[in-house]
Design an enzyme around this catalytic site. Structure first.
Site: not given
Ligand code: RIB
Length: 295
Positions: A244, A214, A39, A279, A136
């Site tokens: 991201d 979304g 991220k 990707g 993360e």
């Protein structure tokens, strides 16, 4: 204003699967690809491709030099990308025929960052600069607190949500909170977007909230206003890094002084382009492509 992103650098192994694997099930993958991801890395690249000048702070293992190289190719400062003896972070990603994904992240070098490393990173910033982080890397709570004490603005994408994030985490020190519906529900125990926003603003009245839904669109909200922008229609190929991309583009537009409606528009356009490609970082568009999509 300087922008520093304290974020993960992962090697993504993306499996194209007929359906997301269920507990106890074994399935065949139709394809496997290795991509630069994380991220953190994705958000730095989104910032850079939107035209921002950004610094990335994080850690890689000896296997992750290509991640640092990619940041450099995208004109992102890498003086604070340190080398660790642990292997780089990894993500195992399943992508189904509808482009939906599920991700397992292994922290690796991302979780070896010390508080001393963070103190070094923060020497690059001054009051009024902007720091971005996700969840993360190690000691994110310390990073946020230190930024707050130094009057550095903090943009935080609390992904993935962990137990420690739900209790005693300094979310009150965050200026810009980037969440999706799932993260918003976990943080507030509410389900509807408006309820999530109200619950957050009640607890953190000074916060600026960016809630992505979304294919349903995205909200910007603070205690004075709430702006909604619908999503662009797109045939999803791979939703990895869509959030991201949105974060990087929104922040760049915001630092340029664009209205929140415009920030949402350009960020939504950018993330819809990313969703139409395979990707993670490789799917992130450049500013020209985003402008073209908006015209
Ligand atoms: O947001 C997408 C990213 O999540 C992937 O690139 C993967 O590395 C995980 O960090």
């Amino acid at each position: 204003m300087k922008i520093l992103n304290y974020g993960s650098l992962n090697i993504d192994y993306t499996y194209k699967v007929p359906s997301i694997v269920k507990p106890g099930e074994t399935i065949h993958a139709d394809a496997l690809a290795k991509h630069p991801g994380g991220k953190g890395l994705n958000q730095s690249i989104a910032l850079a491709r939107a035209g921002a000048s950004a610094l990335h702070a994080g850690k890689i293992g000896a296997d992750g030099q290509f991640l640092k190289d990619l940041l450099k190719e995208n004109h992102i400062g890498t003086d604070f990308v340190l080398l660790d003896t642990m292997p780089s972070g990894q993500a195992i990603i399943q992508v189904d025929p509808d482009g939906q994904n599920c991700i397992i992240v292994y922290g690796g070098a991302n979780m070896q960052i010390t508080k001393d490393d963070i103190d070094t990173y923060l020497q690059a910033l001054s009051p009024g600069d902007l720091a971005l982080c996700q969840n993360e890397t190690s000691h994110v709570d310390y990073f946020i607190q230190q930024c707050h004490e130094k009057s550095i603005k903090v943009a935080f994408n609390p992904s993935p949500i962990t137990a420690s994030l739900l209790s005693g985490f300094p979310i009150n020190c965050v200026n810009y909170l980037f969440i999706n519906e799932i993260e918003g529900s976990l943080l507030t125990k509410k389900n509807e977007p408006e309820e999530i926003i109200s619950a957050l603003l009640e607890k953190y009245p000074e916060m600026q909230i960016i809630l992505t839904l979304g294919d349903k669109g995205a909200y910007y909200a603070d205690r004075h206003q709430c702006v909604f922008y619908p999503a662009f229609t797109v045939k999803a190929v791979d939703t990895t890094a869509a959030g991201d991309t949105f974060t990087g583009y929104f922040l760049k537009c915001m630092t340029e002084g664009l209205s929140y409606a415009e920030c949402l528009k350009y960020a939504s356009a950018a993330s819809s382009i990313a969703v139409g490609r395979a990707g993670a970082s490789s799917s992130i568009p450049y500013w020209d492509e985003v402008i073209e999509k908006c015209n």
